[in-house]
Design a protein around this motif. Structure first.
Motif, short mmCIF file in Angstrom:
data_model
loop_
_atom_site.label_atom_id
_atom_site.label_comp_id
_atom_site.label_asym_id
_atom_site.label_seq_id
_atom_site.Cartn_x
_atom_site.Cartn_y
_atom_site.Cartn_z
N GLY A 165 6.11 15.85 -4.22
CA GLY A 165 5.06 16.79 -3.83
C GLY A 165 4.49 16.47 -2.47
N VAL A 166 4.47 15.18 -2.11
CA VAL A 166 4.05 14.73 -0.78
C VAL A 166 5.01 13.65 -0.32
CG1 VAL A 166 1.60 15.26 -1.13
CG2 VAL A 166 2.47 12.98 -1.70
N GLY A 167 5.13 13.47 0.99
CA GLY A 167 5.93 12.37 1.52
C GLY A 167 5.30 11.05 1.15
N ASN A 168 6.09 9.99 1.16
CA ASN A 168 5.54 8.68 0.82
C ASN A 168 6.37 7.58 1.47
OD1 ASN A 168 7.56 7.55 -1.35
ND2 ASN A 168 7.21 9.70 -1.87
N LEU A 223 -2.46 6.33 -1.49
CA LEU A 223 -2.43 6.84 -2.85
C LEU A 223 -2.68 5.74 -3.87
CD1 LEU A 223 0.78 9.06 -2.58
CD2 LEU A 223 -1.62 9.80 -2.41
N ALA A 224 -2.18 4.55 -3.60
CA ALA A 224 -2.28 3.47 -4.59
C ALA A 224 -1.98 2.14 -3.93
CB ALA A 224 -1.32 3.72 -5.75
N LYS A 225 -2.34 1.09 -4.63
CA LYS A 225 -1.93 -0.27 -4.27
C LYS A 225 -1.10 -0.78 -5.44
CE LYS A 225 -6.00 -1.98 -3.85
NZ LYS A 225 -7.28 -2.63 -3.53
N LEU A 226 0.08 -1.28 -5.12
CA LEU A 226 0.96 -1.86 -6.13
C LEU A 226 0.94 -3.36 -5.96
CD1 LEU A 226 3.17 -1.69 -8.33
CD2 LEU A 226 4.83 -1.31 -6.49
N ILE A 227 0.54 -4.08 -7.02
CA ILE A 227 0.40 -5.52 -6.95
C ILE A 227 1.26 -6.16 -8.05
CG2 ILE A 227 -1.24 -7.45 -6.86
CD1 ILE A 227 -2.76 -4.04 -6.97
N VAL A 228 2.00 -7.19 -7.68
CA VAL A 228 2.80 -7.91 -8.66
C VAL A 228 2.49 -9.40 -8.59
CG1 VAL A 228 4.68 -6.23 -8.53
CG2 VAL A 228 4.78 -8.29 -7.12
N TRP A 229 2.72 -10.09 -9.70
CA TRP A 229 2.51 -11.54 -9.78
C TRP A 229 3.68 -12.17 -10.52
CZ3 TRP A 229 2.58 -14.94 -13.79
CH2 TRP A 229 2.15 -16.25 -13.52
N ASP A 230 4.06 -13.37 -10.09
CA ASP A 230 5.03 -14.15 -10.85
C ASP A 230 4.85 -15.63 -10.51
OD1 ASP A 230 7.32 -14.81 -12.51
OD2 ASP A 230 7.95 -12.74 -12.20
N GLU A 231 5.68 -16.46 -11.11
CA GLU A 231 5.49 -17.90 -11.02
C GLU A 231 5.75 -18.45 -9.62
OE1 GLU A 231 7.97 -19.57 -14.00
OE2 GLU A 231 6.83 -18.71 -15.68
N ASN A 232 6.58 -17.78 -8.84
CA ASN A 232 6.84 -18.22 -7.47
C ASN A 232 7.13 -17.00 -6.60
OD1 ASN A 232 9.73 -17.60 -7.68
ND2 ASN A 232 9.83 -19.44 -8.97
N ILE A 236 7.51 4.68 -0.05
CA ILE A 236 8.08 3.77 -1.04
C ILE A 236 9.42 3.20 -0.58
CG2 ILE A 236 9.04 3.63 -3.37
CD1 ILE A 236 6.80 5.48 -4.29
N ALA A 237 10.32 4.04 -0.07
CA ALA A 237 11.62 3.55 0.38
C ALA A 237 11.46 2.57 1.55
CB ALA A 237 12.51 4.72 0.78
N PHE A 238 10.54 2.88 2.46
CA PHE A 238 10.27 1.98 3.59
C PHE A 238 9.78 0.62 3.10
CE2 PHE A 238 6.62 0.36 6.06
CZ PHE A 238 7.29 -0.12 7.17
N LEU A 239 8.87 0.62 2.13
CA LEU A 239 8.35 -0.63 1.59
C LEU A 239 9.44 -1.44 0.90
CD1 LEU A 239 4.96 0.66 0.12
CD2 LEU A 239 5.24 -0.82 2.12
N SER A 240 10.33 -0.76 0.20
CA SER A 240 11.43 -1.45 -0.47
C SER A 240 12.32 -2.15 0.55
CB SER A 240 12.26 -0.46 -1.29
OG SER A 240 11.51 0.07 -2.36
N ARG A 241 12.62 -1.46 1.65
CA ARG A 241 13.45 -2.09 2.68
C ARG A 241 12.73 -3.26 3.34
NH1 ARG A 241 15.14 3.44 3.39
NH2 ARG A 241 13.40 3.84 4.81
N LEU A 242 11.41 -3.14 3.52
CA LEU A 242 10.65 -4.22 4.13
C LEU A 242 10.62 -5.46 3.24
CD1 LEU A 242 8.76 -5.39 6.27
CD2 LEU A 242 6.87 -4.14 5.20
N ARG A 257 0.85 -1.19 0.00
CA ARG A 257 0.00 0.00 0.00
C ARG A 257 0.89 1.24 0.00
NH1 ARG A 257 -4.87 -1.57 4.26
NH2 ARG A 257 -4.92 -3.80 3.80
N ILE A 258 0.74 2.05 -1.05
CA ILE A 258 1.52 3.28 -1.18
C ILE A 258 0.75 4.40 -0.47
CG2 ILE A 258 2.65 4.87 -2.76
CD1 ILE A 258 3.66 2.03 -3.10
N TYR A 259 1.37 4.94 0.57
CA TYR A 259 0.71 5.99 1.36
C TYR A 259 1.43 7.33 1.24
CZ TYR A 259 -2.43 2.89 3.97
OH TYR A 259 -3.43 2.01 4.32
N ALA A 260 0.66 8.41 1.37
CA ALA A 260 1.24 9.74 1.53
C ALA A 260 1.50 9.92 3.02
CB ALA A 260 0.28 10.81 1.02
#
Length: 662
Positions: free
Chosen positions: A415-418, A387-396, A420-426, A338-341
């Motif tokens: 323009g607003v804080g977010n 702001l958005a939900k980012l969803i990915v799919w793959d074979e495993n 994304i970097a936190f989610l990448s680290r998680l 979940r992408i948040y501001a």
């Protein structure tokens, strides 16, 4: 099937429902608050009606106004999305009384699952596994203390009518119970108007596993497999995935049967989610049932290839479930974030402002973005900051994790804080990669996941400098081409000087640090320090940069006085302290003024053909309920206005043709 439905919600879920309805040929009616008049879901719907001021209680929670819109528009059904009125028993009953289909479960099911205590009693009768606890009506503090001592510590106190982590306390010792109970009851009464609580044994390092269920009016109930929602902060989900790691086929079947038994016990119809808490040994226990579609439903859609909103519409119109249990596919692995501001390093404080830059990763069969906003939209303080939900799919799972990291690296917001970097680290954390996720992971690894802002890299400074030099050169060249002598050598901003190449010092502020960088113009290009520098356009807003033999890709976006540099999954914000970085100001001085955000033109105070001084008001526009004045960037002449008073303009629209004095 319906021909017109009303969507009693906003944001990405409203846009999601509109998308499915459009594919099925169903017309849609949007409702909105005054603050959401220009929102994405309003722009996408076939019809839209304002139902009140910005505050939710005066608009999206006004069942009477929403039903009046349904009557006026001729909508046959109402889709409540999630949140707001989606689990409101009174609203579902009012829809039925008005002869409008409520796209959700029967009133009796909402009622049965609305109280956590009553729901536990029903599940106990249906032989659905329950966490050891107390769910009774007697709320005497002395009795609750005795029950907590019987259950054993740590014990969890939960608001009976609650959700979203409110009215919830973990108690480690018997002597702390009374104070925690009083605090929990006060919060429950303030949040839900109901101070009743229930008690449960608090499991150490538990997993949050939920089962997507569906029922129809013919009595069929199916499970669409499980989702793991264990990555949470403050009892709120952050990352969801399907199927759950380490759940084998027998356990999946066992949990699916228990979820279907729970749904069957209340005569469930439509989409619902049965939530379980699972111990490290694999044992699982019923927590609650959400009588609506969930935010994380896209991961289920990705592993089954099904459209759950379409299933909702078909079931609500009286059709049987499209598939039987044995026909529901299960393929690959899906992850959603979940992408948040918000500002993770400031306690996840919500961030408000204008989305000056909003670039999503390219969508495909592997990548999906559900959003309720577009670039230029404002993020207000009135609603949830997702702001958005980012969803990915793959074979495993391994490949899905790698794809998620790639997609997060391509997601750019300024323009607003977010987060994304936190989610990448998680997602890149060793425990997450190994599938060893429990509900305490984020808090336990807080220092690793939220290390604080990193200093800008040498690549970021180089990209900002090369971008600014390139922007300045293009601006000067454009002005030269529009002048009396388009072939003049003075239109080439190549740093040529009679007595040698030009050299200039650029300074940037990064937080509290000021960084100086030497930029030299050479006959065959630029030089930064000892490195030859080059820039080439790569597409989709990104450019390829080279420093001697080192190549890297970056995107540079100017927002006000800041340069946002996106490179190598990092986002740095630099404040230029050199005129070179203000190339856009030069462009304005020699070309035209553009709208800094979407808005309405209120006044055009200058006279076309007149000469004005630097700083003179040229355009007054209204945006976000405030007036903004755009001024002359230099002394010069207003050649023409490219807009009219009363016109609604888009972000970046050309407003004034302006010529600087020579």
């Amino acid at each position: 099937m319906f021909t017109k439905i009303l969507i009693a919600n906003r944001g990405e879920i409203a846009c999601r429902v509109i998308k499915t309805c459009r594919r099925l040929g169903i017309r849609t009616v949007a409702v909105h608050s005054e603050a959401d008049a220009g929102a994405r879901h309003v722009r996408l719907a076939d019809e839209a009606y304002c139902v009140g001021p910005a505050a939710s209680r005066d608009s999206y929670l006004r069942a009477d106004r929403i039903l009046e819109v349904a009557r006026r528009s001729g909508a046959q059904a109402v889709h409540p999305g999630y949140g707001f009125l989606s689990e409101n028993e009174g609203f579902a009953r009012a829809c039925a009384d008005a002869g409008i289909v409520f796209i959700g479960p029967p009133v009796t099911a909402i009622q049965a699952m609305g109280s956590k205590s009553a729901a536990k009693a029903l599940m106990q009768a249906a032989k659905v596994p329950l966490v050891p606890g107390y769910h009774g009506d007697d709320q005497d503090p002395k009795l609750l203390q005795r029950e907590a001592d019987r259950i054993g510590y740590p014990v969890l106190i939960k608001a009976s009518a609650g959700g979203g982590g409110k009215g919830m306390r973990i108690v480690e010792r018997s002597e702390d119970f009374a104070a925690a109970l009083a605090s929990c009851q006060r919060e429950a009464a303030a949040s839900f108007g109901d101070e009743r609580v229930l008690l449960e044994k608090y499991l150490q390092r538990p997993r949050h596993i939920e089962i997507q269920v569906f029922g129809d009016t013919q009595g069929h109930i199916v499970s669409l497999y499980e989702r793991d929602c264990s990555a949470q902060r403050r009892h709120q989900k952050v990352v969801e995935e399907a199927p759950a790691p380490s759940i084998d086929a027998p356990r999946r079947a066992e949990m699916g049967k228990a979820a279907c038994d729970a749904a069957r016990a209340v005569g469930y119809v439509g989409a619902g989610t049965v939530e379980f808490i699972a111990d490290q040994d694999g044992a699982f226990y019923f927590m609650e049932m959400n009588t609506r579609l969930q935010v994380e439903h896209p991961v289920t859609e990705m592993i089954t290839g099904l459209d759950l909103v379409e299933w909702q519409l078909r079931v609500a119109s009286g059709e049987a479930l499209p598939l039987t249990q044995g026909e529901i596919p299960l393929r690959g692995h899906a992850i959603e974030v979940r992408i948040y501001a918000e500002e993770p390093d400031k306690g996840f404080l919500p961030s408000i402002g204008t989305l000056a830059h909003f670039r999503k990763p390219a969508e495909s069969a592997h990548v999906r973005v559900d959003t309720g906003v577009d670039e230029g939209d404002s993020v207000s303080p009135h609603y949830d900051p997702m702001l958005a939900k980012l969803i990915v799919w793959d074979e495993n799972r391994e490949r899905a994790t790698a794809r998620m990291l790639e997609a997060l690296a391509d997601f750019q917001i300024a323009g607003v804080g977010n987060n994304i970097a936190f989610l990448s680290r998680l997602v890149d954390h060793a425990e997450f990669r190994a599938g060893i996720v429990d509900t305490g992971l984020i808090e336990r690894e807080r220092a690793t996941l939220i290390p604080g802002p990193a200093p800008a890299t040498a690549q970021a400074y180089a990209a900002a400098s090369l971008w600014a030099a390139d922007a300045e050169a293009r601006s000067i060249k454009a002005h030269s081409l529009s002048g009396a002598d388009p072939h003049s050598p003075w239109g080439d901003a190549d740093g040529w000087r009679v007595n040698g190449a030009q050299s200039r010092t650029l300074e940037y502020r990064d937080g509290e640090t000021v960084h100086a960088l030497q930029l030299r113009y050479r006959g065959n290009g630029l030089q930064i320090g000892d490195d030859d520098a080059a820039i080439t356009v790569r597409g989709n807003g990104a450019q390829q940069y080279a420093l001697s033999a080192q190549r890297f890709v970056a995107s540079v976006v100017r927002v006000g006085e800041q340069l946002h540099v996106f490179s190598d999954a990092q986002h740095h914000v630099l404040h230029p302290l050199d005129r070179l970085a203000h190339a856009a100001d030069e462009q304005d001085a020699h070309g035209g003024l553009t709208a800094p955000m979407p808005g309405k033109i209120v006044a055009l105070p200058a006279v076309v053909g007149s000469e004005v001084e630097k700083g003179a008001a040229l355009v007054v526009m209204e945006a976000m309920k405030m007036e903004h004045t755009l001024v002359a960037p230099a002394k010069g002449c207003v050649v023409a206005y490219l807009c009219t008073v009363g016109e609604q303009v888009k972000d970046g629209a050309e407003l004034v043709e302006f010529e600087a004095a020579k």
